[in-house]
Structure formats: C-alpha cells, structure tokens
Design an enzyme around this catalytic site. Structure first.
Site, PDB file in Angstrom:
ATOM      1  N   ASP A   2      -0.042   5.025   0.797  1.00 33.61           N
ATOM      2  CA  ASP A   2      -0.283   6.047   1.804  1.00 33.61           C
ATOM      3  C   ASP A   2      -0.195   5.431   3.199  1.00 33.61           C
ATOM      4  OD1 ASP A   2      -0.989   8.551   2.789  1.00 33.61           O
ATOM      5  OD2 ASP A   2      -3.126   8.099   2.716  1.00 33.61           O
ATOM      6  N   ASP A  15       0.875  -1.161   0.000  1.00 33.49           N
ATOM      7  CA  ASP A  15       0.000   0.000   0.000  1.00 33.49           C
ATOM      8  C   ASP A  15       0.921   1.222   0.000  1.00 33.49           C
ATOM      9  OD1 ASP A  15      -2.262   1.675   0.404  1.00 33.49           O
ATOM     10  OD2 ASP A  15      -1.746   1.779   2.528  1.00 33.49           O
TER      11      ASP A  15
END
Lengths: 303, 303
Positions: free
Chosen positions: A30, A28
């Site tokens: 962020d 991922d």
C-alpha cells in the site's frame, strides 16, 4: 547513508550500486505498489525489470484484511503475476507466530479483525471466533448484564477491523485479562493506511491502542517493524538480510523494519510520507535512499 | 502521609482529624457511591452524617454517559438527595471547557460518546453532531469511496461510547486532521470502569487511545485527573482545595486528581483498586489515607 547526507536521493549511480548489492527486494504494497485499489504508475515495468535482472521479489504488507490467497487474487486483478509464496501479510504472520510457538490446537483464537486473519488461522489449522460476525453484536450496558466469554480462548489477535465495536473490545479484554496465559497479539500498529484510494483511514494501530488501553498491557507485534516477519521470511527463503532492500512508504514501519533487520532501505514518496516529513528535524528514521516511486528505478537503471 | 507509612489506614483518630481539617468532600461515584446501578452499603448514612456535620458534598464523576440532570435522577432513584449543582460530570466539564474558552457558536462539535455529552453541549448552547446516532452508520471501505465530513466542526469530544465504531473514528480523525484549529477534547482517559455491577468494561480511555493513535495527537483532558474540573469547581463554590478531601477508588484518576489540585486524598477499596495494588512496589500514587468504604467513616467517627 550513502553520500554522507542524512537522506540521499536515489540517483542513477546509487540505483545501479543498489541493484548490484542486493539479491532481493522486499516491497511494502500500500503506497508502493498500489493505493487502495489503484495500481501506482510504472509498477509492472519496474517489477518486470527487476525479475529480468534475476532479483527475488517479496511483498510484505501489514494490511491484515486479506489472506495471502486473497492478496494474490488482488495482484492478478491488477495485472501483476505474483504467487502466494511471494506474499507475506501480517495476517499470515499472526498464524505463523502461533504455529512456531506451538499454540495448543485445543485452544481457540479470538479475532478482532477481518476475513484475512480468519482465513490464515483456519489454513494453519486453528479454531477461531470473532471477526466480522461479531461486528453485528451489541451489548446491553445495563445494571445486571453479565458478559460471558469462552474460557478456552488462548490467544487474541487484533488487526485492522472496519467492524470494530464495543462488544469485541470487551470480548478481547476479558480473554486477555481472565484466561490464564492468553496471548495478546497485534498484526501491526500502523496508525493509518490508504484503505481507499482517496483518503487515509484509521489503521490497525487504533484497534490495538484501544484493546491495549483496556487491558493495560502491550501486545506482541508480528508485522512490520517487528523482526518476527523477517525471521520467518529468512526461514522460508535462502537469503541474507544484508543483501536485501526493503522498499516502503512509511518510516515507522517499513524503513524501521528494514533497519531493525539489517536490510538496505529505500523510501518512496508515493504513499503516506511526504518529503517535508522525511526532512523534518523531528524525524529520527532515515532511509539509505529515497525516491518518488519505484518506477524511478526503470529510468535510472536505463541511463 | 499521616503517620510516616506510605499508605496509612483510616483510624478513628485519623477520621476525626480529617473531618476537622476539611470543609468539603469530593466523591467519585462509581466504586464509591455505587457499583453499576447498585448502591454501596452504608452510603446514605455516611452522606447524612457528613451533611449533619456541615460538610459540603460534591460528586465528581468521569463517566460522561449521563448529564448532570440524568445523574441527579440516578441519585434520587437510589434514594439519595443530591442536587444537579452538587454534581460534576466529565460531560459537563467538556461543555464548560468550550464555554470558558469562547468556542465560536457558529462552529459545531462532533461527539464520540453518549447522550450525556450531547445534552450538556445543547444546554450550554452548542450545536453538535455524532453521538449514539452515528453508531448505526457503516462505511464502505472500498476502492473509490470518499468519506465526507462537516468542515464547520471546530471541536471533537471523545468520551465513553458503547456505540463506538469505525465510522466515528474516521469522522473524528478527519475533523481533527483537516479542520483548521479543530480542538481534540477527551472527557477522561480511564482505561476501564464498572459500567455494570458485575464486571469491568472498557472505559473512555480506550476510545481516546484509538482516536489519538489515528490522528497522532494528544487530547486536552477535562475530567479527572486534569485540574480543569477543579478550577471550574472552585469558581462555582467558595472553597479552598487545602480544605477539601477527594474520595475515590482509582489511584490514577481520583487520587492523582486530588493530589494534582492540592486536596487531601482518601482511597476506598470498594471499587477497582485492591489493597495489593495499592501496596505493590510498582505503584507510585499514594493517598493520604485508605479504607474499605466510605461507610467506615460512620463507625470511626462515632467511636
């Protein structure tokens, strides 16, 4: 659950056996790679080390504000060499969903969202309307005002939209309610995200919740934790999910996505989830391993 | 269920015994009295007849866009003599909720909604911010932007808001998340409403869903079907709920509200609910009686 504890901390031994047992890391972005526009400490060293060990790296983000091309520019601006092909955004996933489902090219797509979705749709050859432009439009909620919408819209895509307004909500609602067979697609349902470095902001889930309430219908979700993104990813690369590790900062999207698709899972505490949230009795989503940030891999693998 | 059938039609006999068994009629407005700004046929005659029969009339609306004062102007503009005291709006209910719960006067209220809520709050002596004015405000979802909010906000009220935007969603979210003890109040959760004569529009439920998703918390609802409005109404008038009839066009707000509070219930088909929706196997909310519009009472009572 590596050692029988519900949430085992990543140790040197666990790091070594994790790296030995997987061919690819799915990150991922962020809260794992960056926070807003700020790179998280030690990320370049960690990615370098994993690449040197021959691991495939894939970056999977629910943030639909940018296209893959725009994300690859962001990676470069932060000093990371990542190609477009290594990036899977929920905006790209939405366009690919339409493509794989043979969405008729004569139909249009209405977008509640930002440029990333528009760009991916156009690259995939679809005609779209809505987006940031409709953020400037007002309606007149008065007596005999009649709101017209395009009857040739065959899909509505809802993603994160800082220009969200009542106009778009009604436009999306009318298409979904009145155009026969119109698809209702959500990029993702994250309630919040670190859209800036300093604070959490309402996520795509808030726009999706509003439209879903208006039409009293649930959307098709193409981003995490939906397995659509993984199915597409597996078609693109020659990989097995059992030999992948999903690394993320959110339990209800990243870790759940990893678990839904049969990956190993590593939670990092460098984003929205705190250790106490992970360990809270109400939490039902347990990663295989957790650690503070991906940089810990460097230290642990060199012990 | 008057005659054993799940949804009995209002007949002359049923109309007579209904009128005999109640002292007061509670009317929803939108879809019962008017549609948008258009009076529904036969409403003046029906209200006249019921008043002549000595019935107390109360108008209960979930629409928070106007205050009681503004609604009484609307009634007059449509040729109906209705006093402010006979009108219960969800905007008024929100202000009364704060008053009855001794909301500290030094605290402020942040409003995601329109003028009706602001006016009722000010009449009740509360200081408020937000409302239509914040509909013009933009945010900069960029790197180091920091969104400031007022730490003295002690309640957020969310109602129907045609000026809804990302700014307000973040303002409301920060107050609810970061101000200790901050209340999260929804005027109502209607997914849609006939905000104009010709079409349905997204209702307050859509704004509530968005904010609720962002803060991952459920609101206190003060409008229908919550019983708060009824408790307040009973305090204002000397009435018994068993001798009241709730008349409305929505199953999930009006009829449920009537049932939750022990009233008789009459569904009218002059608004959002169709006969096939009422009779659909998936519907679990069954009014005591249904008819096309309240005007039917006039014909049936004169047979």
């Amino acid at each position: 659950m590596a050692n029988g504890l519900p949430n085992p901390l990543l140790t040197a031994g666990a790091a070594r056996s994790l790296v030995d047992s997987v061919d690819a890391f799915l990150f991922d972005c962020d809260g794992v790679i960056w926070k807003g526009d700020q790179l998280i400490e030690g990320v370049p060293e960690t990615l370098d080390l994993l690449r040197k060990m021959g691991k495939k790296l894939v970056f999977v983000t629910n943030n639909s504000r940018k296209s893959r091309r725009q994300y690859s520019k962001k990676f470069r601006a932060l000093g990371l060499e990542v190609t477009e092909e290594e990036i899977f955004t929920s905006s790209f996933a939405a366009a690919m969903f339409l493509k794989l489902n043979n969405f008729p090219p004569e139909k249009k797509v209405y977008v509640v969202g930002e440029d990333g979705i528009l760009e991916e749709l156009r690259l995939a050859g679809f005609e779209c309307l809505g987006g940031p432009e409709d953020g400037k439009k007002n309606i007149l909620l008065e007596a005999n005002f009649y709101f017209e919408h395009d009857k040739s819209v065959g899909a509505v895509i809802v993603g994160l939209d800082q220009y969200f307004n009542y106009y778009k909500m009604q436009y999306a609602s009318l298409c979904i309610r009145e155009n026969p067979g119109c698809l209702f697609i959500a990029t993702n349902r994250d309630p919040t995200g670190h859209m800036t470095s300093a604070q959490e902001w309402p996520g795509a889930g808030t726009m999706v919740a509003a439209v879903s309430c208006s039409v009293q219908k649930e959307p098709i979700v193409v981003g995490k934790p939906s397995s659509f993104l993984m199915d597409f990813l597996l078609k693109s690369f020659n990989l097995e999910t059992s030999r992948m590790c999903m690394v993320g900062d959110r339990l209800d999207t990243d870790i759940l996505f990893g678990q839904n698709t049969g990956c190993k899972t590593l939670l990092v505490l460098s984003g929205v989830t705190t250790l106490s949230e992970l360990q809270d009795a109400s939490n039902t989503i347990h990663p295989d391993l957790y650690t503070n940030s991906i940089y810990d891999l460097v230290g642990l693998l060199q012990q």
